[in-house]
Design an enzyme around this catalytic site. Structure first.
Site, short mmCIF file in Angstrom:
data_model
loop_
_atom_site.label_atom_id
_atom_site.label_comp_id
_atom_site.label_asym_id
_atom_site.label_seq_id
_atom_site.Cartn_x
_atom_site.Cartn_y
_atom_site.Cartn_z
N HIS A 162 0.83 -1.24 0.05
CA HIS A 162 0.11 -0.03 -0.03
C HIS A 162 0.90 1.12 0.01
O HIS A 162 1.65 1.39 0.92
CB HIS A 162 -1.12 -0.11 0.92
CG HIS A 162 -1.78 1.18 1.26
ND1 HIS A 162 -3.13 1.14 0.63
CD2 HIS A 162 -1.68 2.57 1.59
CE1 HIS A 162 -3.66 2.32 0.84
NE2 HIS A 162 -2.89 3.23 1.35
N CYS A 163 0.73 2.12 -1.05
CA CYS A 163 1.68 3.35 -1.09
C CYS A 163 0.90 4.50 -0.69
O CYS A 163 -0.07 4.76 -1.24
CB CYS A 163 2.16 3.54 -2.59
SG CYS A 163 3.30 4.75 -2.96
N VAL A 164 1.59 5.02 0.31
CA VAL A 164 0.82 6.25 0.93
C VAL A 164 0.95 7.38 -0.04
O VAL A 164 0.28 8.32 0.11
CB VAL A 164 1.38 6.57 2.26
CG1 VAL A 164 1.20 5.62 3.37
CG2 VAL A 164 3.11 6.90 2.12
N ASN A 166 -1.82 6.80 -1.88
CA ASN A 166 -3.10 6.85 -1.27
C ASN A 166 -3.96 5.34 -1.86
O ASN A 166 -5.16 5.41 -1.89
CB ASN A 166 -3.96 7.84 -1.20
CG ASN A 166 -5.04 7.87 -0.23
OD1 ASN A 166 -4.82 6.98 0.96
ND2 ASN A 166 -6.17 8.20 -0.14
N SER A 167 -3.33 4.59 -2.31
CA SER A 167 -3.82 3.42 -2.99
C SER A 167 -2.76 2.29 -2.87
O SER A 167 -1.47 2.37 -2.60
CB SER A 167 -4.20 3.62 -4.27
OG SER A 167 -4.85 2.37 -4.99
#
Length: 410
Positions: free
Chosen positions: A263-265, A268-269
Site C-alpha cells: 500500500h503506497c501512501v 493513497n492506494s
C-alpha cells in the site's frame, strides 16, 4: 442546496456562514478549560470531528467537505522553504527536520491503520511548487532555453499521467454480494496444491459463487472459516472469499488485491496487478524529470561548476534571496529524489526476482527467503524464473483478463 449550504453529519441542513455557531462540543470544552476541569473521554475526538465536518468550500450542488490532511502541506511547505532560504543554518535545520516529521507522521498513521491524503497532497503540491519556483526564479535569469522548459514540462505531464493511471483500480477482488454467512459445506475431494502464498484448496464449481460484479462474472469461492488448515491460509475472513495466488488483503483499504505488492501512501492506494506497471512508470518519469530540473537549476545559479559539485559547494547561492530560494528547493528536491530513487531501486530488484514487497515481508517473518545484494532484495524462490522471464511476466501482467473459473485459480 445552494453553493454555501450542506447537510452536516447529523443530517441537518446548515450554512457556511454559521460554521462558528452552535458548536456544543467546543463550548463544553472551553467551559471545562476555564473551570480548570478535565475533558471527558472522547471530547477532543468529537471537537475534531465537528471541525472536520464544517471545514468546507462552496460548490455548485452544495458545500464540499475538505479533507483536513490535505491542508498542512499547502500551508507549511512554502513557509518552511522560505524560512530555510533566509540563512544557511536555517536551511540545514529545516531540510533535516522535514524528512523526520514526514517519517514520524507515516509511522503514526501506519500504526493506527489510517488512510490519509497528506502524502499525496505533499507530493503533488511539491511538484507544483517546485515547477512554479523554477519558472519564477530560474527561467528569468536567461540561462535556460525554451526547449529545456518544454522538455521539463513534458516530463512533468507524463509523470502525472502515469500517476493518474496508478491511482486507478489496483486489481481489487470483488466483494461477494449479499450479507449471508459463508456456507459450512465440507470440502470436495478435488483440490489443487500450490505454493505457500497460493491457493491450497478450491471448492467445486457447484460451491463457487459466480456473481456479476461491474458487468463481469467473478467466480471466487466462499468457504467456511472452520475448513482444513490448507484452505484457511487463503481464506480472507475480512472479505469472505478465497484469494487466488499472490493476492493479499490490505488492512488500510479493507480489500483483497490481486498480486498485492504494498500500500503506497504517496498515491493513497494499493499497488497490485493492474497498476504496478503504471506505478513503476510514474517513479521513472519522476526520477528523470527531477534530476533534469535539478541539473538545470544548479547550472543556472552556480555557473561554472558541475551539478554534483554545485549541490555541495555553491558560494553565491545565498548572495540574493532568489538564488537562496532556488538552492533550497534544489536540496529539497534532492532529498525527495533520493527517497524515491531508493523505492524505485527496490521495486526494480523485486521485479527482477519476481517477488512482491508483501511476499518479501512474509518470507522474512517465516524465515523462508534468502537475502541478496546486501539485503536489498529477498528471494523467496517461489516464482523466480530468471531475469528475462521475470521481466516478461511483469510487462505482460494484467494484459489478459483473469481466469473466471474457480478451478483455474492456482
Amino acid at each position: 442546496l445552494c453553493c454555501c449550504e450542506y447537510v452536516d453529519r447529523r443530517g441537518e441542513r446548515n450554512h457556511l456562514a454559521a460554521c462558528c455557531c452552535d458548536c456544543e462540543e467546543l463550548d463544553e470544552g472551553c467551559d471545562r478549560w476555564l473551570a480548570c476541569k478535565s475533558l471527558p473521554p472522547g471530547a477532543l475526538q468529537r471537537i475534531a470531528g465537528t471541525i472536520a465536518d464544517r471545514l468546507r468550500v462552496p460548490w455548485f450542488s452544495g458545500a464540499v467537505k475538505i479533507n483536513v490532511s490535505l491542508v498542512p502541506p499547502l500551508v507549511l511547505l512554502p513557509v518552511f522553504l522560505h524560512v530555510a532560504a533566509l540563512h544557511f543554518l536555517l536551511g540545514l535545520i529545516v531540510l533535516t527536520s522535514l524528512p523526520a516529521v514526514v517519517l514520524w507522521y507515516y509511522y503514526l498513521t501506519h500504526r493506527r491503520k489510517e488512510r490519509t491524503l497528506f502524502f499525496l497532497s505533499l507530493g503533488l503540491f511539491s511538484l507544483g511548487y517546485m515547477y512554479y519556483v523554477f519558472l519564477q526564479e530560474v527561467v528569468p535569469r536567461g540561462h535556460v532555453q525554451h526547449s529545456q522548459v518544454v522538455a521539463l514540462t513534458c516530463g512533468l505531464i507524463l509523470m502525472l499521467a502515469a500517476l493518474s493511471r496508478a491511482k486507478k483500480d489496483p486489481g481489487y477482488l470483488p466483494i461477494p454480494a449479499g450479507e449471508e454467512k459463508p456456507s459450512h459445506q465440507g470440502l470436495p475431494n478435488r483440490s489443487v496444491r500450490g505454493s505457500s502464498s497460493g491457493l491450497h484448496g478450491i471448492a467445486t464449481a457447484g460451491a463457487a459463487s459466480s456473481r456479476a460484479v461491474n458487468g463481469e462474472a467473478k467466480g471466487y469461492s466462499r468457504m467456511s472459516a472452520d475448513e482444513p488448515e490448507s484452505v484457511k491460509k487463503d481464506w480472507c475472513t475480512k472479505c469472505q472469499l478465497v484469494r487466488p495466488a499472490r493476492a493479499g488483503h490490505c488492512r488500510l483499504c479493507g480489500r483483497c488485491v490481486r498480486r498485492l505488492d504494498h500500500h503506497c501512501v504517496w498515491i493513497n492506494s494499493c499497488v497490485g496487478e493492474h497498476n504496478h506497471q503504471a506505478f513503476i512508470l510514474a517513479l521513472s518519469f519522476f526520477m528523470l524529470t527531477s534530476l533534469y530540473g535539478i541539473t538545470l537549476t544548479l547550472r543556472t545559479i552556480c555557473r561554472g561548476r558541475t551539478p554534483f559539485m554545485a549541490l555541495f559547494y555553491c558560494p553565491g547561492a545565498y548572495s540574493d534571496y532568489s538564488s537562496a530560494l532556488s538552492f533550497t528547493c534544489v536540496w529539497y528536491c534532492a532529498i525527495v529524489t533520493a527517497g524515491m530513487g531508493y523505492i524505485l531501486l527496490i521495486q526494480l530488484l523485486n521485479i527482477s526476482y519476481n517477488v512482491t514487497e508483501r511476499e518479501a515481508r512474509l518470507a522474512l517473518r517465516d524465515n523462508t527467503g534468502r537475502r541478496l545484494l546486501g539485503g536489498l532484495v529477498i528471494d523467496t524462490g517461489q516464482y523466480n524464473r530468471g531475469f528475462l522471464c521475470n521481466w516478461g511476466h511483469f510487462l505482460s501482467m494484467g494484459s489478459s483478463p483473469p481466469q473466471r473459473s474457480a478451478e483455474d485459480i492456482v
